[in-house]
Design an enzyme around this catalytic site. Structure first.
Site, mmCIF file in Angstrom:
data_model
loop_
_atom_site.group_PDB
_atom_site.id
_atom_site.type_symbol
_atom_site.label_atom_id
_atom_site.label_comp_id
_atom_site.label_asym_id
_atom_site.label_seq_id
_atom_site.Cartn_x
_atom_site.Cartn_y
_atom_site.Cartn_z
ATOM 1 C CD GLU A 1 10.217 -36.589 42.309
ATOM 2 O OE1 GLU A 1 10.974 -35.737 41.825
ATOM 3 O OE2 GLU A 1 8.981 -36.535 42.211
ATOM 4 C CD GLU B 1 6.757 -34.921 45.015
ATOM 5 O OE1 GLU B 1 6.800 -34.513 43.831
ATOM 6 O OE2 GLU B 1 7.740 -34.931 45.769
HETATM 7 O O1 IFM Z 1 8.667 -29.686 42.821
HETATM 8 C C1 IFM Z 1 8.943 -30.998 42.477
HETATM 9 C C2 IFM Z 1 9.280 -31.809 43.705
HETATM 10 O O2 IFM Z 1 10.328 -31.275 44.431
HETATM 11 C C3 IFM Z 1 9.669 -33.202 43.300
HETATM 12 N N1 IFM Z 1 8.683 -33.788 42.426
HETATM 13 C C4 IFM Z 1 8.194 -33.029 41.329
HETATM 14 C C5 IFM Z 1 7.762 -31.651 41.786
HETATM 15 C C6 IFM Z 1 7.259 -30.840 40.587
HETATM 16 O O3 IFM Z 1 8.262 -30.706 39.629
#
Ligand code: IFM
Length: 447
Positions: free
Chosen positions: A166, A353
């Site tokens: 990210e 994710e």
């Molecule tokens: O918890 C986070 C993760 O570390 C990175 N992506 C989003 C998730 C939820 O906010």
């Protein structure tokens, strides 16, 4: 009612990150990271929570691997804490840190679970931050050297690598919005950080190839999808700008060797510039083996002069929401995946994710989180539509295996398939865990 079927070799799994689950913040030679500092700075994290103990995963490898095994997970994405490996950011390597991750990897492999390693999920050594952190170009080489140490140790065991998680969060959220460590509020700093982490990504991929490390390497940007509020030209332009600044900004340099020109011009009109040195774009544009894509939410957006740096306003009413107040927008997942494929080609994609925050207490020994099941169902369906539409999807990892330290929100925002009692650290699989177990076992879903 019918069913949708996923390929037999689809890599179903879950994801976590070091600072969010490990705890043991001062054990076995671990150095401090910017998140240790940030979480202990009054007012930065809700309720003053820290990752000092978190889910105590550092001491509970066997419990966590058992949960993964019983889930049927084929892959487990976790991150390596740089300060456990090179506590001061550069210099001496900490054998205990390497041994910890090697033990985790060995136990995953012994249980038939493929390790999927993220090298950077936000825990920059504090000593490097003291020298300017990602704003300082010397952090780039420090990162490449740290990555090399990890590559050499886990080579042959780990076959799937991610450089960064990210980049939007590492740069804009942490240095312009200031909600994450190091908590700056300076747009030029955020753009500098964004550029430097991209160079660090590219140099790491290059080093990976030079070293002849086995396996595949990619990177995991977070994506969101904005639709224009109306067919008004200003709204359309604003939605394009928002998507380009969030998605293209972190994809086009890596996959095309260029920043989106309209965003470069937009930032310049606000007085901010990308500082590109000779050779940077070629380095960033190293061929990668796959993309990791994180997706959670999206919204309508309209032109609103002066409202934010993009002269935009998100319209969030009318959507169902998770307990994080994020819009549930599975259609955006499909859109973003098909858009990536049409823009950059059919590169293999792993969803690194996707998931939702819902609060659910343990009642009579059970944690019933049907809302998370609904959320996952909608998103897996969107994933299947993308697959059927030619997106080269290879796997899906739910965020997260277990409730954990949700950054600025501490332990108040649970995303887990497994409930954690943060007093006793007891792990209790939720209803969604059993739902996902069925999906993995069968490879299909009722629709
Ligand atoms: O918890 C986070 C993760 O570390 C990175 N992506 C989003 C998730 C939820 O906010």
């Amino acid at each position: 009612m019918g069913t949708i079927q996923f390929p037999k070799d689809f890599l179903w799994g879950t994801a976590t990150a070091a600072y969010q689950i490990e705890g043991a913040y001062n054990e076995d030679g671990r150095g401090l990271s910017i998140w240790d500092t940030f979480s202990k700075t009054p007012g930065k994290v809700l309720f003053g929570h820290t990752g000092d103990v978190a889910c105590d995963s550092y001491h509970r490898i066997d419990d966590d691997v058992r949960l993964l095994k019983e889930l049927g997970a084929r892959v487990y994405r976790f991150s390596i804490a740089w300060p456990r490996i090179i506590p001061q950011g550069t210099g001496a390597v900490n054998e205990a840190g390497l041994a910890y991750y090697e033990e985790l990897v060995d136990k995953l492999l012994a249980n038939g679970i493929e390790p999927f390693v993220t090298l950077y999920h936000w825990d920059l050594p504090q000593t490097l931050q003291d020298q300017g952190g990602w704003e300082n170009r010397s952090t780039i080489d420090a990162f490449v050297n740290y990555s090399e140490v990890v590559f050499n140790r886990l080579n042959g065991k780990v076959k799937k690598w991610l450089t960064l998680n990210e980049p939007w969060c590492i740069s804009i959220l942490s240095n312009y919005i200031g909600a994450h460590a190091p908590g700056k509020q300076d747009m030029q700093a955020a753009l500098d950080v964004a550029h430097h982490i991209l160079v660090a990504h590219g140099k790491t991929v290059k080093r990976f190839r030079e070293l002849g490390i086995e396996g595949e390497i990619g990177y995991a940007p977070n994506t969101e999808w904005r639709e224009p509020y109306s067919s008004n030209e200003d709204d359309i332009r604003t939605a394009l700008l928002r998507n380009a600044s969030f998605n293209q900004w972190f994809l086009s340099p890596v996959l095309k060797g260029e920043y989106p020109q309209e965003v470069v011009e937009w930032y310049a009109s606000k007085g901010f510039n990308v500082k590109i040195e000779a050779g940077d774009m070629e380095i960033i544009n190293q061929p990668i083996d796959f993309l990791g894509i994180n997706y959670y939410t999206g919204s309508l957006v309209r032109y609103a002069p002066g409202n934010d740096i993009y002269d935009s306003q998100e319209i969030s009413s009318g959507y169902e929401k998770t307990d994080f107040d994020w819009n549930i927008y599975a259609e955006g997942f499909y859109r973003v995946l098909t858009w990536i494929t049409s823009e950059y080609g059919a590169l293999p994609i792993y969803i690194t994710e996707n998931g939702a925050c819902y609060e659910a207490d343990k009642v009579d020994g059970k944690v019933r989180d049907n809302n998370r099941i609904q959320f996952l169902h909608k998103h897996v369906l969107a994933l299947h539509r993308a697959l059927e539409s030619g997106v080269n999807l290879k796997g899906y990892m739910v965020w997260s295996l277990m409730d954990n330290f949700e950054w600025a929100f501490g332990y108040s925002k649970p995303f887990g398939l497994v409930h954690i009692d943060f007093d006793t650290l007891e792990r209790t699989p939720k209803s969604s865990y059993y739902w996902y177990k069925n999906v993995i076992a069968s490879g299909w879903l009722e629709v």
